[in-house]
Each structure stands twice: as C-alpha cells, then as structure tokens.
Scaffold this motif. Sequence first.
Motif, PDB file in Angstrom:
ATOM      1  N   VAL A  23     -13.197 -13.150   2.697  1.00 31.19           N
ATOM      2  CA  VAL A  23     -11.783 -13.377   2.971  1.00 31.19           C
ATOM      3  C   VAL A  23     -11.022 -12.386   2.107  1.00 31.19           C
ATOM      4  O   VAL A  23     -11.083 -12.438   0.882  1.00 31.19           O
ATOM      5  N   HIS A  24     -10.340 -11.447   2.751  1.00 33.59           N
ATOM      6  CA  HIS A  24      -9.590 -10.404   2.031  1.00 33.59           C
ATOM      7  C   HIS A  24      -8.150 -10.867   1.884  1.00 33.59           C
ATOM      8  O   HIS A  24      -7.459 -11.067   2.889  1.00 33.59           O
ATOM      9  N   ILE A  25      -7.696 -11.015   0.660  1.00 35.30           N
ATOM     10  CA  ILE A  25      -6.365 -11.566   0.441  1.00 35.30           C
ATOM     11  C   ILE A  25      -5.446 -10.524  -0.177  1.00 35.30           C
ATOM     12  O   ILE A  25      -5.807  -9.868  -1.152  1.00 35.30           O
ATOM     13  N   HIS A  26      -4.284 -10.364   0.434  1.00 34.97           N
ATOM     14  CA  HIS A  26      -3.325  -9.370  -0.060  1.00 34.97           C
ATOM     15  C   HIS A  26      -2.070 -10.064  -0.566  1.00 34.97           C
ATOM     16  O   HIS A  26      -1.848 -11.252  -0.312  1.00 34.97           O
ATOM     17  N   GLY A  27      -1.246  -9.314  -1.279  1.00 33.21           N
ATOM     18  CA  GLY A  27      -0.009  -9.861  -1.829  1.00 33.21           C
ATOM     19  C   GLY A  27       1.146  -9.710  -0.855  1.00 33.21           C
ATOM     20  O   GLY A  27       0.969  -9.344   0.302  1.00 33.21           O
ATOM     21  N   PHE A  28       2.323 -10.010  -1.341  1.00 32.71           N
ATOM     22  CA  PHE A  28       3.523  -9.931  -0.512  1.00 32.71           C
ATOM     23  C   PHE A  28       4.170  -8.563  -0.608  1.00 32.71           C
ATOM     24  O   PHE A  28       3.870  -7.788  -1.512  1.00 32.71           O
ATOM     25  N   LEU A  29       5.081  -8.326   0.286  1.00 35.47           N
ATOM     26  CA  LEU A  29       5.840  -7.083   0.269  1.00 35.47           C
ATOM     27  C   LEU A  29       7.166  -7.286  -0.453  1.00 35.47           C
ATOM     28  O   LEU A  29       7.859  -8.267  -0.225  1.00 35.47           O
ATOM     29  N   ASP A  44       9.138   6.418  12.642  1.00 37.04           N
ATOM     30  CA  ASP A  44       7.804   6.545  13.221  1.00 37.04           C
ATOM     31  C   ASP A  44       6.855   5.537  12.558  1.00 37.04           C
ATOM     32  O   ASP A  44       6.806   5.446  11.342  1.00 37.04           O
ATOM     33  N   PRO A  45       6.098   4.787  13.360  1.00 31.23           N
ATOM     34  CA  PRO A  45       5.192   3.790  12.780  1.00 31.23           C
ATOM     35  C   PRO A  45       4.138   4.412  11.858  1.00 31.23           C
ATOM     36  O   PRO A  45       3.670   3.765  10.927  1.00 31.23           O
ATOM     37  N   GLU A  46       3.783   5.661  12.113  1.00 32.60           N
ATOM     38  CA  GLU A  46       2.737   6.269  11.279  1.00 32.60           C
ATOM     39  C   GLU A  46       3.207   6.450   9.836  1.00 32.60           C
ATOM     40  O   GLU A  46       2.401   6.444   8.910  1.00 32.60           O
ATOM     41  N   TYR A  47       4.504   6.608   9.645  1.00 32.24           N
ATOM     42  CA  TYR A  47       5.027   6.718   8.276  1.00 32.24           C
ATOM     43  C   TYR A  47       4.642   5.471   7.492  1.00 32.24           C
ATOM     44  O   TYR A  47       4.175   5.541   6.362  1.00 32.24           O
ATOM     45  N   LEU A  48       4.913   4.324   8.115  1.00 31.29           N
ATOM     46  CA  LEU A  48       4.683   3.068   7.397  1.00 31.29           C
ATOM     47  C   LEU A  48       3.191   2.833   7.211  1.00 31.29           C
ATOM     48  O   LEU A  48       2.748   2.354   6.166  1.00 31.29           O
ATOM     49  N   ARG A  49       2.423   3.157   8.217  1.00 31.02           N
ATOM     50  CA  ARG A  49       0.970   2.990   8.093  1.00 31.02           C
ATOM     51  C   ARG A  49       0.464   3.802   6.917  1.00 31.02           C
ATOM     52  O   ARG A  49      -0.304   3.306   6.083  1.00 31.02           O
ATOM     53  N   TYR A  50       0.892   5.039   6.825  1.00 31.30           N
ATOM     54  CA  TYR A  50       0.424   5.876   5.709  1.00 31.30           C
ATOM     55  C   TYR A  50       0.944   5.343   4.377  1.00 31.30           C
ATOM     56  O   TYR A  50       0.195   5.235   3.408  1.00 31.30           O
ATOM     57  N   PHE A  51       2.221   4.996   4.353  1.00 30.51           N
ATOM     58  CA  PHE A  51       2.780   4.551   3.077  1.00 30.51           C
ATOM     59  C   PHE A  51       2.068   3.295   2.568  1.00 30.51           C
ATOM     60  O   PHE A  51       1.685   3.218   1.398  1.00 30.51           O
ATOM     61  N   TYR A  52       1.896   2.310   3.439  1.00 34.32           N
ATOM     62  CA  TYR A  52       1.201   1.094   3.015  1.00 34.32           C
ATOM     63  C   TYR A  52      -0.204   1.426   2.505  1.00 34.32           C
ATOM     64  O   TYR A  52      -0.649   0.909   1.492  1.00 34.32           O
ATOM     65  N   CYS A  53      -0.894   2.280   3.227  1.00 27.78           N
ATOM     66  CA  CYS A  53      -2.259   2.609   2.808  1.00 27.78           C
ATOM     67  C   CYS A  53      -2.266   3.312   1.461  1.00 27.78           C
ATOM     68  O   CYS A  53      -3.170   3.106   0.653  1.00 27.78           O
ATOM     69  N   ASP A  95       1.362  -7.811  -5.331  1.00 29.45           N
ATOM     70  CA  ASP A  95       2.403  -7.515  -4.353  1.00 29.45           C
ATOM     71  C   ASP A  95       2.514  -6.006  -4.189  1.00 29.45           C
ATOM     72  O   ASP A  95       2.160  -5.241  -5.079  1.00 29.45           O
ATOM     73  N   LEU A  96       3.037  -5.624  -3.053  1.00 30.59           N
ATOM     74  CA  LEU A  96       3.143  -4.206  -2.721  1.00 30.59           C
ATOM     75  C   LEU A  96       4.618  -3.872  -2.581  1.00 30.59           C
ATOM     76  O   LEU A  96       5.353  -4.581  -1.900  1.00 30.59           O
ATOM     77  N   ASP A  97       5.046  -2.795  -3.222  1.00 26.40           N
ATOM     78  CA  ASP A  97       6.467  -2.469  -3.175  1.00 26.40           C
ATOM     79  C   ASP A  97       6.745  -1.301  -2.235  1.00 26.40           C
ATOM     80  O   ASP A  97       6.132  -0.245  -2.341  1.00 26.40           O
ATOM     81  N   LEU A  98       7.671  -1.546  -1.323  1.00 27.47           N
ATOM     82  CA  LEU A  98       8.144  -0.469  -0.456  1.00 27.47           C
ATOM     83  C   LEU A  98       9.401   0.106  -1.082  1.00 27.47           C
ATOM     84  O   LEU A  98      10.492  -0.424  -0.906  1.00 27.47           O
ATOM     85  N   GLU A 108     -14.068   1.077   2.899  1.00 22.64           N
ATOM     86  CA  GLU A 108     -14.910  -0.116   3.039  1.00 22.64           C
ATOM     87  C   GLU A 108     -14.468  -1.217   2.077  1.00 22.64           C
ATOM     88  O   GLU A 108     -14.413  -2.389   2.437  1.00 22.64           O
ATOM     89  N   ASN A 109     -14.124  -0.815   0.844  1.00 23.97           N
ATOM     90  CA  ASN A 109     -13.724  -1.802  -0.165  1.00 23.97           C
ATOM     91  C   ASN A 109     -12.232  -2.125  -0.140  1.00 23.97           C
ATOM     92  O   ASN A 109     -11.715  -2.732  -1.083  1.00 23.97           O
ATOM     93  N   CYS A 110     -11.574  -1.684   0.908  1.00 20.74           N
ATOM     94  CA  CYS A 110     -10.132  -1.928   1.024  1.00 20.74           C
ATOM     95  C   CYS A 110      -9.331  -1.290  -0.098  1.00 20.74           C
ATOM     96  O   CYS A 110      -8.237  -1.752  -0.432  1.00 20.74           O
ATOM     97  N   GLU A 111      -9.867  -0.252  -0.688  1.00 15.72           N
ATOM     98  CA  GLU A 111      -9.079   0.509  -1.668  1.00 15.72           C
ATOM     99  C   GLU A 111      -8.469   1.697  -0.948  1.00 15.72           C
ATOM    100  O   GLU A 111      -8.816   2.854  -1.202  1.00 15.72           O
ATOM    101  N   PHE A 112      -7.540   1.385  -0.061  1.00 15.92           N
ATOM    102  CA  PHE A 112      -6.954   2.447   0.752  1.00 15.92           C
ATOM    103  C   PHE A 112      -6.160   3.419  -0.113  1.00 15.92           C
ATOM    104  O   PHE A 112      -6.075   4.604   0.194  1.00 15.92           O
ATOM    105  N   ASN A 113      -5.562   2.905  -1.193  1.00 17.55           N
ATOM    106  CA  ASN A 113      -4.809   3.802  -2.078  1.00 17.55           C
ATOM    107  C   ASN A 113      -5.722   4.880  -2.643  1.00 17.55           C
ATOM    108  O   ASN A 113      -5.365   6.047  -2.735  1.00 17.55           O
ATOM    109  N   LYS A 114      -6.948   4.477  -2.977  1.00 15.90           N
ATOM    110  CA  LYS A 114      -7.901   5.439  -3.515  1.00 15.90           C
ATOM    111  C   LYS A 114      -8.309   6.445  -2.438  1.00 15.90           C
ATOM    112  O   LYS A 114      -8.382   7.652  -2.690  1.00 15.90           O
TER     113      LYS A 114
END
Length: 681
Positions: free
Chosen positions: A318-324, A349-358, A367-370, A429-435
């Motif tokens: 179960v992969h649990i993430h924080g709030f925005l 553009d949706p790709e902006y947000l996809r990249y930024f979140y990742c 939590d993740l800050d936009l 794989e480890n959900c370390e998209f930032n890395k």
Amino acid sequence: MTQRRILVTSALPYANGDIHLGHLVEYIQTDVWVRFQKLRGNECIYLCADDTHGTAIMMSAQRTGCSEEEWIARVQDEHERDFAGFHIEFDNYGSTNSPENYELCKKFWQAFRDSGLVKEQEVTQLFDDEQGVFLADRFVQGTCPKCGKEDQYGDSCDGCGATYNARDLIDPRSTLTGSTPSVKSADHLFIQIEQLHDFLEEWTQSGDHLQSEVANYLKGHFLHEPLLDWDISRPAPYFGFEIPDAPGNYWFVWFDAPIGYMASTQQYCEKTGDDFERWWKDPDTEVHHFIGKDITYFHTLFWPAMLKVAGFNLPTKVHIHGFLTVDGRKMSKRDGTFVRAATYLNHLDPEYLRYFYCSKLGNGVDDLDLNLEDFIAKVNSDLVGKVVNLASRTAKFISEIGLSAVYPDDGGLFESAAAVGDQIADAYENCEFNKAMRLIMELADQANPFVENSQPWVLRKDPEKQQELQDVCTVALNLFRQLVVYLSPVLPELTGKANELFDVEISNWSDSQSPITGSQISKFKHMMQRVEIKDVEAMIDETKDEAAAEETQSAANESQDSGQPLKDEPLAEECTIDDFVKVDLRVARIVAAQHVEGADRLLQLTLSLGGDETRNVFAGIKSAYEPEELIGRLVVCVANLQPRKMRFGVSEGMITAAGPGGSDVFLLAPDSGAQPGQRVH
RNA sequence: GGGCCCGUAGCUCAGUGGUUAGAGCAGGGGACUCAUAAUCCCUUGGUCGGAGGUUCGAAUCCUUCCGGGCCUACCA
C-alpha cells in the motif's frame, strides 16, 4: 528478467465533487508508476472506479432534484473527462454502484457470516425527523458541551479539541434541515475485527507491505490495544446495497468501496476475456494500492482483513502519499489555490503538472508543495530549456538527410547515460520519482554542452563537413530520444511527438539502451510551449471567481429563508418607474437622537443631508435602538415627504427600516462610502 | 500531552561516518547565435537549525533544546 503480473489501483474518488489538483497527486503518481511497469514489459493493469454510496451522495442528489443514479452518472462523466485530460489511463474505470460490485460484496459478506465475525448491536443515534434519516456526526452541529463553542460538528470540537458523542451536543441541529434531531435506536451489524488482531499485527509489521512510518503509526494508534468492532451497516434510507440477510439495512460505504477495486477488475476481465482469479487469487500476482494518508486505516487494517477472510490475495504494497499544499499552505478556495482539474486544463498543459509532481514526489508520506514560481521555473528550464531544446536545435539540420548510418563517436555520452538507466528504473520502481527526475536532468545537463562544443550551426555552412554535421545531430537527437524514453512514463504526449519525429515507436525501456541510426527525421514541430506566468495567474483568477460564485450560490441555498414575511405583508400593487421616482430617498447622517418626553415608541432624530441641510424626524424605533448608538450612523430617509405635525412637533421625513415592529426593527444602512445627501436610485 | 516527518546556498533539493559539503534555479561576469530571450563557460554564495556527546574523523550516529509540518488524544 521474468515478467511480473501487477494489479494497481488508485483510491476511488467520491462521486460528490470535482477532481482537483490535490486528487491528481495520486492519480498522476499511480499512472506514472503503471506506465513505467508497462514500459518495462510487465503485465500490469490499472483499475479505478467512482465511489458512489453513502449519505452525502443522497443529499447531493436530493439537493439538485435528481435521482442518485442520475447524480453519480453525471459526476462520473466529469471525473473520467478530467482524468483523460491529464492522460491518466485506466485499464478499466468502473463504479461501486455496479452489479459486479454487488455480487462481490455478497461473497465477502457470506465469508464474514461464515467466519462468525458478524454480530448485531443496537446503536443510538441522532435522527432527523423531517428528512427521515439518521445523522452521521458530520451532519450534526451544535454547541460544544465542554467549552461552549458554537457550531461544532458531532464528533469533536475544533475549539477545545474535546471529543464527544453527538448526542451530548448542546442545542444540536441537523445541518440538512436545521431541525432539532431526535434520538433513535437501530440495530447495526458489526465486524469483530479484533479476532484478526494477530494477523493484522503480523501483516502490517513484517514484510514490505507498508512504508515504515505507516507501520509505526498503526502500531501506535490502533494495534496496541484491542481493535474496536467495525460498524458495517446503516439503516434505511441509505444509498447503497441492501444487505441480503438483513433487509432494511445497507452496507456502509466503506465496506463496498474497496471491493470496487475487484469489481472494476471483473469488468476488465469481461471486457478482455481475462480470468479474474488470475488477478485476485494467484499468489504470483502483485497487488499495489496507491492512496492518500487520510484513508490509511481502511486500507491497512479493514481491507487486508476483508481480503484475508474472503480468501483473496493480500495487497503486496500500500503506497501512501501526503497531501498537496499550494505555495506552502493548504489549498484554499478564497486564495484561488483550490484549483479544479478542469480549471487547470483551461489554461495549462497537463504534462507540466505531471512533470512537476514527479520532480517532487518521493516514497514517503510527506506533503507535497506546489510552489507556483517553482512550477514555472522547473518546467521551463528543465523540460523546455534542457530536454526539448536538444531536438529543436538540431533536428532541422538533418531533416533532409536523416540520421547517420552508423552511430558516431560521442565520447561515451550515450553509453554512460544508458548505464544510468538501471538507477532511474530503480527510482521509478521505488516511487522515488524525484530521484528519477534528478538523474534524468543530470543527463540532460551533459547533452547540451555536447551540442555547444560541436557547433552544428558552423558545420552546416561548410560543404566539406556535412558528414560531421549529420553525426553531431545524430548524437544530439539520440540523446534527446534517450531522455524521452526515461521520461515517457511521465510525459506521454511528448513521447508521442518524439515518436512522430523519429517515426519509431518508443515501446520499451530498452529503447533507451541503443541508439537508432540510418532513418529519416520528420519535419521538426514544437513539442512543448513554455509556461507563461499570465496563464498561471489566469487559472488562479478563474478559481477565485468560481469560489465567489459558489459562495453566492450556497448563501442563496443555505439561508432557506422563510416565506412568512411575504405572507404577512404581501407585495403591493405594481408601480411604474415614475411612481418610484416621486419618492426621493436620500442618504442621511443621524447627528442627534433623543428620547421624546411622553412618547412610547418615538425617538426624535436630527438628520443631516450634508452641508447645512437638516431634518427633524420622529421615528418609531424606540424599542429597538438606544439614542446613543444611533448618533453618527448613516441611514436612508424619505426626504421629500410632506411634513407632518405630531403631538411632539413637526416630523420632516421618515427613515427607512424593515421588520414587523416592536423590538424587531432594522434600519437600512448604506454601504460605507455613501455620503449624506446622495440620492438612492 | 503523545507519535511520525522535516530543518544543508536567496529558492527547490542531493549528500546518512572518510579528502577542501554538491546540483539545478535565481544573482554577477563573459561567449555563442543552431534553438521556444533557449544554450555554453566562469563566478558570488553555506558556523549543514543551536548546544553537548561518541569517534582518529560527524551534515551523517547519540542526547537535548529550538523551529516547521502532519497525525492523534489523556493511551502507546
């Protein structure tokens, strides 16, 4: 590498509101992970559905005057449209209000019955007699019994933090009708989850099913003491599934919601001819749930317990993430940061947000800050400046001759970047998209200097150096394509454009490991626009406008003004504008006010119309206002009213007020800024 | 009150015992002109929240304090 079989879900969005940027953290995270798994050649399906049951849905449907089925169909359309807009690609998107779900719920229920974990117990709850419904805590408001703070919900007080039973609220009222609830009892069905305590202890504390902080949390908050029985039924009326062996009772929404994951799988299997048991009974199948931290315990205690009892696969993880948060604060409608998915898509553009979140998402529950400035900077400098630029500065030089037949010497750039592929894959794989994003951008930082040093724009002018030019561009474009392969789980649209450019499909992670050569290059087209500040601002502004409109709307809806005043004093006969302008209404300031000797209801007022113009007015407001509180106030008076001689003197006008009289008199007051003497039009 | 997470350059973050602590962005200087005012080179900038301790050696381990976030409630 052997092919894994992976079933992935995101939490089911509740069919009671729009998808917003906070939801999208999870759907983007999951979608990226799924696309990555598919790119790696694993058999992977992504399932979701709308969560459609419960009291809140009933109320929403009722408020808009449609049936629950109509309501949830409408919301689901919007949800699916929003997800598609962000390139969230489900293998099946179902609904918890489906026949598949009902059948599965019955199976789970039978398993619970057979296991002897179900018991019946009377529950006493507040009941709204007007609506004929039991009131969940959030539908009751009243005064905190501990500290006396008003307008608190039925479970706890946000003033003193006290928790209590909704029945202990002072002056409770239903938020649905405003009426005073009565106390009523009903038999509920409970699951004695404590009997599964040992299993849950074992499952949560061992293996790699949960992030370590989550395992600690469960141990500290729930598993250290006996687990409470889980209240699993709700008496009618309730929008949901009626329990077959307990007529008049319905499964609580949180019982059928997670089963919705399986119902969606069922639909997927019917659609594709696949075998359901392969996904939920075969121990070789991995099951991954992505959820937010708010619903942790449903997915880490109840859900594994349900699966265990019914004999299905337990979640692998179960992969649990924080709030925005936006700009460091909770999303807020008033600040314009509570941005709906649809609103975002109107401007960006949706790709902006996809990249930024990742670029921000790690594998923790933080939590993740936009940060909007950061958002603009990252997208523009990373994606446009570094990655896309590689193609846009070289593609057109070889649009006629295509790529070199043999991959040229690039000083080892492509090969070393290929070697980083494993690290990037591990990070995904480890959900370390930032890395992963960081590693990819490091590679981009190596590619641009290569172009710079090779100076293709100089080479192209020298007919002798056409081969060298082709080689340089072949390298740059291959480095670009390699980056796109690594980014393709995040940026499907960019991937599509790269596919067009090279006329070769990126279909597997291994496409990053070998360069392509000898093929033609399509005419270069811009692949991604820069983010403009004004677009972000426009999105925020639109959100603010939505919030304001909504506030107006809900004020109109919620005030539920009585029709009594209009009945008491029906509307007067129609008049013309000419009739109206005969009455000269003016703003006036009360400059003096005093009691009138011998009068029961009158105050004597001196009104200033500005300059030296004053009026002496007797007003029947004695029982509602003290003279002192009136002095200095602006009021609206009828300035051209024929003076009238009264017992106490001459009254030279009237001041306007509403109300039936007595102490219920309410003076009209202009908004601040109005000046005495101004006419009311 | 308790639990968890975090605190490193102006900003976003790497770095979890081993030379003088790094990157990107922003700032300053220069170059280039192929590219979406993109790119490249150079450069400024840090008592690694504070204080103690362990160690030959600490941003990293331990203790404690300060600050922030999230969760939760007299229970760990």
